[in-house]
Design a protein around this motif. Structure first.
Motif, short mmCIF file in Angstrom:
data_model
loop_
_atom_site.label_atom_id
_atom_site.label_comp_id
_atom_site.label_asym_id
_atom_site.label_seq_id
_atom_site.Cartn_x
_atom_site.Cartn_y
_atom_site.Cartn_z
N TRP A 191 0.82 -1.21 0.00
CA TRP A 191 0.00 0.00 0.00
C TRP A 191 0.86 1.26 0.00
CZ3 TRP A 191 0.59 -3.52 3.90
CH2 TRP A 191 1.25 -3.09 5.05
N GLN A 454 1.09 5.69 5.01
CA GLN A 454 -0.11 5.14 4.39
C GLN A 454 -1.03 6.29 4.00
OE1 GLN A 454 -1.96 1.60 6.16
NE2 GLN A 454 -3.97 2.55 5.93
N ASP A 556 0.13 6.52 -3.30
CA ASP A 556 -0.52 6.04 -2.07
C ASP A 556 -1.65 6.95 -1.63
OD1 ASP A 556 1.56 8.00 -1.52
OD2 ASP A 556 1.04 7.70 0.59
N TYR A 580 -4.90 4.16 -5.27
CA TYR A 580 -5.05 3.42 -4.01
C TYR A 580 -6.53 3.53 -3.62
CZ TYR A 580 -4.07 1.97 0.83
OH TYR A 580 -4.07 1.32 2.03
#
Length: 868
Positions: A191, A454, A556, A580
């Protein structure tokens, strides 16, 4: 609401602006300004620039009987630094300062410089060069509104091996690259997208090339990836251990649409796409990182660790680290003696002291500037880390000393403290309507790299604390800030960021597309411990927007990101074409889940456990589609971390998950979600629901509709009712009503992509994205079953059906308003994209329905429809 004051930004001073509902007997205040600025007098015929008009507004607000309206005439407002609005530029409750586009006008706040003077310098590779100011920095380029790509290698170039300092390859050609320190290595891993600049390219010890990565970035992205765990990140640590591509070398130029900027020599190099004429093209090189900045006080609040050198510990204190109990920095100072004290002297208006609460803790006396103010207790039935037991706020701004004294219990722990350096005063009651914000860049990754955590949340390379991609439109500690019908596009940054505990603010009816980072961001990741309502993100709304193609530079990033928040509403947005996840809401992983649930998940005992103020959020009626085009382990709408109050997830339509995802994804720690009456379509084999671990708890999943029965529930005390499964696209009336109501409505778009909600698919259809075959928005729906059909109802006088033609395609039946129009063929020797195999014009103006059906061939593809 009455408009008592009008401020007009005009290209010329010839226009007259009327005061609507002005106070009787009082003429309106009229100011004039031009995009380029024409002096400092805001009266006709001498207009003023944005900054001067802003300063005049400050004087007008106190005497205004209604809103103060700044009307912006169409044109480009070129900015190298953002328009900055502070507390002094606020309106009043009920009386706003409004910056809006004049009727029929399109004002554009631009952070780019126009580039011209291109000359061909390499005929073989069709490379053109234009002069730019030496030292100019940018990572983006746009030609006629189309994003160019920094020169890069092909995807996943082979032959690289990881070394102790970077990568090696048997290919010696890399040693010929110039300006090696400007080259970046990029790795897509799970991720994350990770980036680092190179330090050098040298001949390898055994031949070939040795690519040495910048040592600091290599350490953060490979050797020692930041890993404080809950509440800052999860257990997975994908690192920069592969080469997905290399970018930003002159020697890589040759592909149409790619560029290279040499700031030392002062040249921009570009390879034009077919049909581009650089003598006529609008070539924009973004140079500004931000276009609009609204900032209240104080700025970002973040806790300092107990080891801060300015902290004073009096008595017999001890220090403990590596406790694995959730302490900030995994350490605390502690004492067992009553009368021992911690004190901290600061300049500001308050101090919050974080401690552990537990059954062996007791009373704490709190002194401010030598005067006892209160006694608080750190005693609780279970151990909780990072609790703001001491919260001193509202002091007069100045120098103060807060002293906490152990007054009872077995232990007193000091874990961290947060200084409030200024009066809590948000910038407030300011509105923006119909303005376009375009062309920004963010150059920090040039030297520091991109240290991903993230969803567009990063690690600061110097402090290893959370940070994130900056935004073109930035709000710091705002209240009642509204963005209505604005456009944010063509950026190297995120779009709009409601940061630093902004409250009661709204982004509605806008278009946030083609941005480098996330489309819209709300909240923070490091204020989970807050107990003061004035220091929480709360009451914000993101509604009725089109948020598409985020993550164009940093893959991301997501369409809409929400961190810790209370009462946030995400409603009826269209979010799509993301590398994403579409939406990411929440933070903290299993931080708010009990130690028993963490142990059930298999996490270490003792555990990292605390609290959060997050809760009461609403994710309602969104259309989220064509997501997960690049990375893995996400989904259309992804929730993370625990909550202090129930939230609702209802009426959303989730479709076209491309790869590596789950459709309704309540991830680690997600709790108290009421998830119901959602429609999941074109899941492409993904689970319609993914609850993978026991720290997910106390959720209620019911009344949903899907095209797959597959789901996973490993949560704790989670009620899951199997969704109504529809396999042929003939949704029941209740599901069709959800589909019809989702998103921001049906704008009169002339081109409907294949995932438009107005298109109905009947039969065994699937979707395919990120195909790189030239499809409209890079994706199609397809069927392999004769008789399957797609139908669209439109308002207009004509329509074209767009599909791919190829040797494995066949005949298509066409029906218009229930009448057969015969067949057309999609069979050709060569693959061709976006082919209008059927078109009709001259229809009576009104509503019509076109149906296309698969009759033969191996495949039938729907790419889109063009309405006239």
């Amino acid at each position: 609401m009455r408009i008592a004051t009008v401020v007009a930004h005009l290209v010329t001073a010839a226009a007259v602006v009327a005061a609507v509902g002005a106070t009787p007997g009082r003429p309106p205040d009229v100011l004039y300004a031009a995009p380029s600025g024409h002096g400092s007098v805001c009266t006709s015929p001498a207009p003023c620039d944005l900054a001067t008009a802003r300063d005049r507004v400050r004087a007008l607000v106190p005497r205004a009987a209604g809103d103060v309206v700044v009307e912006l005439r169409g044109g480009t407002y070129s900015l190298t630094t953002p328009l900055r609005l502070g507390v002094q530029d606020s309106g009043r409750p009920g009386h706003r300062v409004v910056y809006r586009a004049a009727a029929g006008q399109t004002p554009v706040f631009s952070g780019a410089m126009k580039i011209g003077g291109f000359r061909k310098t390499d005929a073989a590779k069709n490379i053109y060069r234009a002069p730019v100011p030496k030292g100019v920095a940018s990572r983006e380029l746009f030609v006629d509104g189309v994003r160019a790509q920094r020169a890069r290698t092909a995807q996943d170039p082979g032959g690289f091996s990881v070394s102790s300092t970077g990568f090696t390859t048997a290919d010696a050609s890399y040693t010929a690259w110039t300006n090696a320190a400007r080259v970046e290595v990029v790795a897509n891993n799970g991720w994350k997208q990770l980036r680092c600049p190179l330090a050098s390219i040298t001949p390898g010890a055994s031949g070939g090339s040795a690519l040495t990565v910048d040592p600091g970035c290599w350490n953060n992205n490979h050797n020692s990836v930041p890993n404080p765990s809950f509440p800052f990140n999860g257990a997975g640590l994908p690192s920069l251990d592969r080469v997905t591509w290399l970018e930003n070398a002159y020697q890589l130029l040759g592909t149409p649409g790619q560029f290279y900027l040499d700031p030392d020599a002062g040249y921009l190099y570009y390879v034009p796409r077919p049909g581009e004429d650089l003598a006529k093209a609008d070539v924009e090189l973004p140079v500004a990182p931000e276009l609009l900045d609204l900032a209240g006080t104080p700025g970002h609040l973040a806790p300092l660790d107990d080891t801060d050198w300015r902290a004073t510990y009096t008595g017999s204190w001890n220090y403990s680290n590596g406790r694995h109990l959730g302490d900030l920095g995994a350490d605390v100072h502690y004492t067992q003696n009553n009368g021992d004290a911690f004190s901290y002297t600061f300049t500001g208006t308050g101090l919050q002291v974080l401690t552990e609460t537990n059954s062996d803790e007791g009373d704490i006396d709190v002194y401010v500037d030598g005067v006892k103010k209160q006694t608080v207790s750190a005693k609780s039935a279970e151990r909780l880390a990072q609790q703001a037991v001491v919260s001193v706020t509202g002091l007069a701004k100045g120098k103060h000393t807060v002293r906490v004294v152990k007054a009872g219990g077995d232990y007193l722990l000091i874990d961290a403290f947060t200084v409030i350096p200024d009066v809590v005063a948000p910038v407030h009651d300011v509105a923006f309507e119909g303005i376009t914000f375009a062309y920004t860049t963010w150059t920090a990754p040039n030297t520091a790299g991109y240290i991903d955590n993230q969803a567009g949340i990063l690690w600061d390379p110097a402090t290893r604390t959370p940070t994130r991609i900056p935004a073109a439109v930035q709000v710091h500690r705002g209240a009642r800030i509204t963005f209505t019908g604005v456009t944010v596009q063509h950026t190297g940054t995120s779009g709009i960021d409601l940061a630093d505990q902004t409250q009661d603010s709204t982004v509605s009816g806008g278009s946030i597309t083609d941005v480098g980072g996330s489309g819209v961001a709300v909240g923070e990741v490091d204020d989970y411990y807050q107990t003061q309502p004035s220091l929480m993100t709360s009451g914000n709304t993101v509604a009725g927007n089109i948020v598409q193609r985020p993550g164009q530079e940093y893959q991301d990033a997501v369409g809409v990101w929400v961190g810790h928040s209370r009462g946030t509403t995400l409603s009826h947005n269209d979010i799509g074409y993301t590398p994403y996840s579409g939406v990411s809401i929440g933070w903290g992983w299993g931080w708010a889940s009990s130690c028993a649930l963490q142990a059930k998940q298999g996490l270490p005992d003792p555990c990292l456990h605390g609290t959060t103020y997050t809760g009461g959020n609403h994710v309602v009626g969104n259309h989220v589609h064509s997501v997960m085009g690049v990375l893995f382990d996400g989904g259309p709408i992804y929730t993370l971390g625990g909550q202090a109050a129930p939230s609702e997830f209802v009426g959303n339509v989730l479709g076209e998950c491309i790869d590596g995802c789950n459709m309704i994804y309540h991830d680690e720690g997600s709790s108290l979600w009421d998830t119901h009456d959602n429609v999941v379509k074109f899941s492409n084999g993904s689970s319609w629901l993914h609850l993978w671990t026991p720290t997910i708890h106390d959720d209620y999943i019911h009344g949903n509709f899907t095209d797959t029965p597959q789901y996973e529930n490993n949560g704790t005390d989670v009620t899951v009712e199997q969704s109504t499964v529809v396999s042929d696209g003939r949704w029941p009336a209740a599901a069709q009503a959800i589909i019809d109501a989702a998103g921001p409505g049906t704008p009169p778009g002339k081109v409907l992509d294949d995932d438009d909600l107005r298109i109905s698919y009947f039969g065994s259809w699937r979707s395919s994205g990120s195909r790189t075959y030239g499809d409209l928005e890079n994706g199609v729906h397809y069927s392999q079953q004769d008789g399957d059909s797609a139908s669209v109802t439109f308002t207009g006088t004509g329509i074209s059906f767009l599909t791919e033609t190829n040797s494995d395609e066949g005949d298509i039946g066409v029906t218009l308003d229930g009448v057969s129009k015969g067949t057309v063929s999609a069979n050709t020797a060569q693959r061709q994209a976006q082919v209008p195999v059927y078109s009709v014009t001259g229809l009576a103006a009104g509503r019509h329905t076109l149906t296309v059906s698969k009759l033969s061939g191996s495949y039938f593809l729907v790419d889109g429809f063009r309405v006239r």
